[in-house]
Structure formats: structure tokens, C-alpha cells
Design a protein around this motif. Structure first.
Motif: not given
Lengths: 328, 253
Positions: A24, A26, A178, A181, B5-6, B8, B13-14, B18, B22, B25, B27, B29-31
Motif C-alpha cells: 500500500t 504511504v 506535492r 504516496p 497504511r492508507s 481503506s 486492490e492496494p 492508494a 492520495a 491527501r 495529491a 494524481k493517484s500513486a
């Protein structure tokens, strides 16, 4: 037939949990804070070698390289183990020794400040191993094990993503501030956590084999050592019950850390005991560096949100002063 | 404190978790999650690494003693019978741990993780000290001191390195008096050095309660003394001691 489906579901759930635990993404705040502090510890540890570099790290010195290599040879083998390596096994001249040493200090300083973090993290690890192997055996102790452990895991993730000159540099270049994660940050943190659990478990298991740890008198042995003493705790001589409580608490904490640190209710207690025990080692037994290094490792159990709550205000003020922008 | 961990609440799925985290938080774009093949590969490597890191202290703290290749039991003239030779059991390694270590040792050595974590075990003990008197060709004392010595070695970590040197140097069958003596002779351009290897035992609580200081003279004993002269460079012989060397880091069955 009746077993296949439940087993498949169980394995599937195991894999999902494994994925969640390790992969995951972070916020790398925790890893970055560990980089800042562990980098400083690496810098200080290796700066101290400067006081007698030839004696401890040089080709001759207190224990010459060829004698250390002799010890690192397996029984019956003709040559030392190739896997026990160090750049200092090959350095013969004084000027080269000092050149490598000063370069190493520069690497550790860059790692602390988070400059070229990815590269310096790898170099810092390789150098830390080199120094450690040169003095093992001879003058090594738990600090070297902790330093190398932290350096090893720092190089696995984006340890310079926050609280670093790398980030300041990105800000100056107008790049986004930014911080994404990161999965590798999570992997690195998890490895520190697990390694720490293994350290404490085996430390506890070794202790329970000792009569004084079983009987509850071992802490007296720690405070009664003149060579270790940095704060007079001999008043404990008339408090055998307190010595016993401290002794048994230490063993209990080490043995059960690997179980209790994962639960959100018992984790604060385990971390508080880590502060007390390692803080005690640092304050009362003169092992400030070792106690601090282990506390730095314990930071791996802090949530990134917690780290950011503490550190971001200061980081923001620093970035404002340096580049006129406050990091978020 | 929440887990590392995030947050959830689903079994997604991770990567999807995420993405939500993300976004939450802030961001842009998502990781991107690691693809399955990367997670499989990483899982294999992680498992191997964790097993290795677990095996090292397990082996270090359960394996029998290992003797240096040229070890020979010493027959001390003052002892009425010869020292017992090593038994066959002393060289046998536990089957599973031995097998694991034979596979993992190179990796553990290379990463400097091949050690135990037996701090102050089995029991806290006293400290070893190395005292030295260095003499010139005329027999005058050039310098004297000891390792460790907080008055002479500062800061604390430097002092601790000398404490470790004194604590470890007699454990591995090295001809350490010649090594230490040679180094002192070269540093001071001297002719002779007298070394004293001492042990400082721990006082009992009752003794301290009655007024014994931690550094009371009677707590110190001399283990051995040596005279080293310029030119004594034979490091090949085992240390003239009667202690069986204990496990050497990185060298386990």
C-alpha cells in the motif's frame, strides 16, 4: 471437495492482506524523518573514527586487517569469506584512507540533509558496511548493527521525498511540491518494523537464558558497571524490588514487542517502554548513540500523519526562509 | 495510533485504495500500484530477506562454539591436567539452522546482518581493561594509560570503542598483546611496552549499600601481563590465554 473453496478463500485473503501490508503506498514522511535522524547518527558515528582512524580503520592499527580477515575465515577454509567485504581491506596508504573517510563523511552529511538522497543512501549503506566489517570483531557493538540496519532500508525507498534539500531544490526549480504516496516507502518502513521485532525477540530470548535476568537482578549488573556508568544509579542497591521490576519489564517488553507493537491499543505502551528503556541506556549507561539509534528505528511505527503534524510546521518555516515557499 | 497504511475500509486492490487516499491527501494524481509481477517478485525477495534476518540471530544464539583454524588446546604448566580438547559435539551444527545458514551466510555477511542481538547476555558482567606502560630505550616511562579511560578518551563514543576493544580482543585467539604492543611502540617510538590485562568485576548490591565504591581497588584483578619489545611481530601464535574463543561474527557452522 468441501475443503477446497474455504482453503482457496483463505489463501486469497492471505494474499490480499499481504498486499495491503507491504504494497500500500504511504506518505514517505516517516521514512524521511528516519533518514534525517539516522543520517545524523551515521555522520556522528563515523566522525568519531577520525579521532583514531589509523588505529581502528587503517591497514595495521590495533587489529591489523590480515588478522581480522583470518578471523573471518570459516574453519577449514584457506581464504577469508568473500562475502565479508570492506573497502578498507584493500586500502594500504594513509592518504587514501583519509580521502575515503572524508568522502564518506560527506556522503553521510548529504544523506542527513537529504541531498541527492537516492544516491547517497546507497553509498551510505555501502560505506557503513565497510566500516562495520573492518571493526568486526574488535571494536563493534550494537550501534553498528543499528546503523547498518537503518542505512540498508533507507536506500529502498524515497527517503529524500520530505524534509530534504532535494525537496527544496525541486521547489526552487518550480516543480510541484506535492509528495506522492509511495509503495517503496511502505516496504522500507515495514522492513524496519519487522527487523526491529526480530532484534527484540532474540534479545529477549537470549536474556531469559541468563540466571540474573530470570531472577530479576540483571539491571543491577547494568547500573553497577563503573565503565558503563554515566549517571549514578547505585541507590538502587537498597531497592531490590525495583531492580526486579525493571529487569522483568525489560525481558517482557523485548519478548512481546513483536506481538504487542502491532495492535493500536498496545503500540503506544510498547513505544513508551522503548523510550524508557533506550532512554535509560542512553542516560544511565553512557550509550547515548546506541539508545538514540534504536529510538530512531522505533519511529518506524509512527503514522506519517503524526510525523507530519510534528515536523511539517518546522519544515514549512525552513522552506519559506530558503526559497520563499512553504512546503505542504 | 492507526496502522502504518492508507486508511481503506474495503478489500480493494492496494492501488485503488492508494488512489482514494492520495486524492484525500490532495495529491494531483493517484500513486500507481506495483503491477502483479512486481509484487510477486518483491514478495519472494522480501520473504527471503526476512527469513535470513531471522535465521542469523537464531543461528548465532544457538550454534556451538567455533574455534579458529589453528586452535590447539594449551597445556598450562601450572594446571595439573591438560585443558580438555574440543569435543565432537562442539563442531556439530543444528540441522535446520545449519542448512539455512549455509545457504544464507553469504547474503547475511554481505549485508552485515549476520549477527545476534544478545545484549548483556546471558548476564551483565564486569569489564576488561588493558593497561599499558611504554618505555624508551633507557627504560624511562614515555607514557602510560589504559583502555578504556574516560579521562583520556572523549567523547563518549570514542571511549566506548576502546571499551569494546578491551572487551573483545581476548576472545578470538589473536596474539593481541603483540598487536597492541606493536601499535603503542610505533606511536611512541619506544623500545618496550608492559601490558596488563585486567578484569573489573561488578560489586554486589550489598557491597555497594555498605559503602563500596564501584571502582574500589579490590574489585580489580590482573588476568595476565605481557612485555612486548620492538620487533615482536609474530601474530601467528594463538593468544597465550586459556579461554576457548567464542563465536566469531560471520563464522558460524
Amino acid at each position: 471437495m468441501g475443503l477446497i473453496k474455504p482453503v482457496r478463500e483463505y489463501v486469497g485473503e492471505l494474499w490480499q492482506t499481504w498486499n495491503k501490508f507491504w504494497f500500500t503506498p504511504v506518505d514517505p514522511a516517516t521514512l524521511s524523518l528516519i533518514r534525517l535522524l539516522a543520517g545524523g547518527m551515521l555522520l556522528y558515528t563515523h566522525l568519531i573514527w577520525s579521532l583514531d582512524l589509523q588505529g581502528f580503520i587503517g591497514p595495521d592499527g590495533w587489529i591489523p586487517v590480515d588478522q581480522v580477515r583470518r578471523l573471518q575465515t570459516l574453519p577449514g577454509a584457506e581464504n577469508p569469506q568473500w562475502s565479508v567485504w570492506s573497502v578498507f581491506f584493500w586500502i594500504k596508504s594513509t592518504w587514501l584512507l583519509w580521502a575515503v573517510h572524508l568522502a564518506a563523511l560527506a556522503v553521510f552529511a548529504c544523506l542527513t540533509m537529504g541531498l541527492f538522497s537516492r544516491t547517497t543512501a546507497i553509498l551510505a549503506y555501502l560505506l557503513a558496511v565497510s566500516y562495520a566489517h573492518r571493526v568486526t570483531p574488535g571494536a563493534y557493538f550494537g550501534l553498528d548493527k543499528a546503523n547498518v540496519m537503518l542505512a540498508m532500508y533507507l536506500m529502498l525507498g524515497p527517503c529524500g521525498a520530505r524534509y530534504s534539500l532535494d525537496r527544496i531544490w525541486r521547489l526552487r526549480k518550480g516543480q510541484t511540491d506535492r509528495t506522492e504516496p509511495s509503495t517503496s516507502a511502505n516496504v522500507a518502513i515495514r522492513l524496519i518494523q519487522i527487523h526491529l521485532c526480530i532484534v527484540y525477540l532474540f534479545s529477549g530470548l537470549a536474556k531469559v537464558q541468563g540466571p540474573s535476568w530470570q531472577a530479576g537482578t540483571a539491571v543491577w549488573g547494568a547500573v553497577a558497571s563503573y565503565e558503563y556508568q554515566s549517571w549514578d544509579m547505585t541507590w538502587l542497591a537498597t531497592w531490590p524490588i525495583l531492580i526486579a521490576v525493571l529487569t522483568h519489564a525489560t525481558v517482557f517488553w523485548e519478548l512481546f514487542y513483536c506481538c504487542l507493537v502491532w495492535n493500536r491499543l498496545t503500540r503506544p505502551l510498547m513505544l513508551a517502554m522503548a523510550v524508557a528503556i533506550h532512554g535509560g541506556i542512553a542516560a544511565f549507561m553512557g550509550m547515548i548513540t546506541f539508545g538514540t539509534a534504536m529510538l530512531i528505528a522505533n519511529l518506524a511505527f509512527l503514522q506519517p500523519a503524526t510525523v507530519r503534524k510534528w515536523i511539517d510546521p518546522l519544515a514549512g518555516r525552513i522552506s519559506l526562509a530558503l526559497v520563499g515557499k512553504r512546503v505542504e | 495510533m492507526a496502522k502504518q497504511r492508507s486508511s481503506s475500509k474495503s478489500d480493494a486492490e492496494p492501488g485503488k485504495a492508494a488512489g482514494r487516499t492520495a486524492t484525500a491527501r490532495g495529491a494531483s494524481k493517484s500513486a500507481a500500484p506495483w503491477p502483479p509481477w512486481a509484487r510477486w517478485l518483491a514478495s519472494g525477495l522480501l520473504l527471503l530477506h526476512v527469513v535470513a534476518v531471522f535465521a542469523a540471530p537464531w543461528a548465532n544464539q544457538t550454534s556451538p562454539r567455533v574455534l579458529p583454524p589453528d586452535y590447539a588446546p594449551r597445556v598450562a604448566p601450572e594446571v595439573l591436567r591438560p585443558a580438555d580438547p574440543p569435543r565432537e559435539e562442539d563442531f556439530r551444527s543444528p540441522p535446520l539452522i545449519g542448512a539455512l545458514m549455509s545457504l544464507l551466510r553469504p547474503y547475511l555477511n554481505a549485508t552485515y546482518t549476520n549477527h545476534g542481538y544478545d545484549f548483556f547476555t546471558p548476564d551483565p558482567a564486569g569489564s576488561y581493561l588493558i593497561g599499558y606502560d611504554v618505555y624508551d630505550a633507557q627504560g624511562q616511562i614515555v607514557t602510560q594509560g589504559q583502555y578504556p579511560d574516560l579521562d583520556d578518551q572523549w567523547p563518549r563514543l570514542f571511549y566506548h570503542r576502546h571499551m569494546m576493544l578491551a572487551a573483545q580482543i581476548d576472545e578470538f585467539g589473536l596474539n593481541w598483546p603483540n598487536m597492541i604492543g606493536r601499535e603503542l611502540l610505533e606511536r611512541h617510538n619506544a623500545e618496550r611496552v608492559h601490558l596488563l590485562f585486567g578484569y573489573h568485576r561488578l560489586p554486589l548490591p550489598e557491597e555497594v549499600a555498605e559503602g563500596t565504591a564501584l571502582n574500589a581497588r579490590w574489585l580489580y584483578e590482573t588476568v595476565r601481563e605481557f612485555d612486548i619489545r620492538a620487533g615482536d611481530r609474530d601474530f601467528s601464535a594463538s593468544s597465550p590465554g586459556d579461554r576457548v574463543p567464542i563465536r566469531v561474527p560471520g563464522v558460524t557452522p
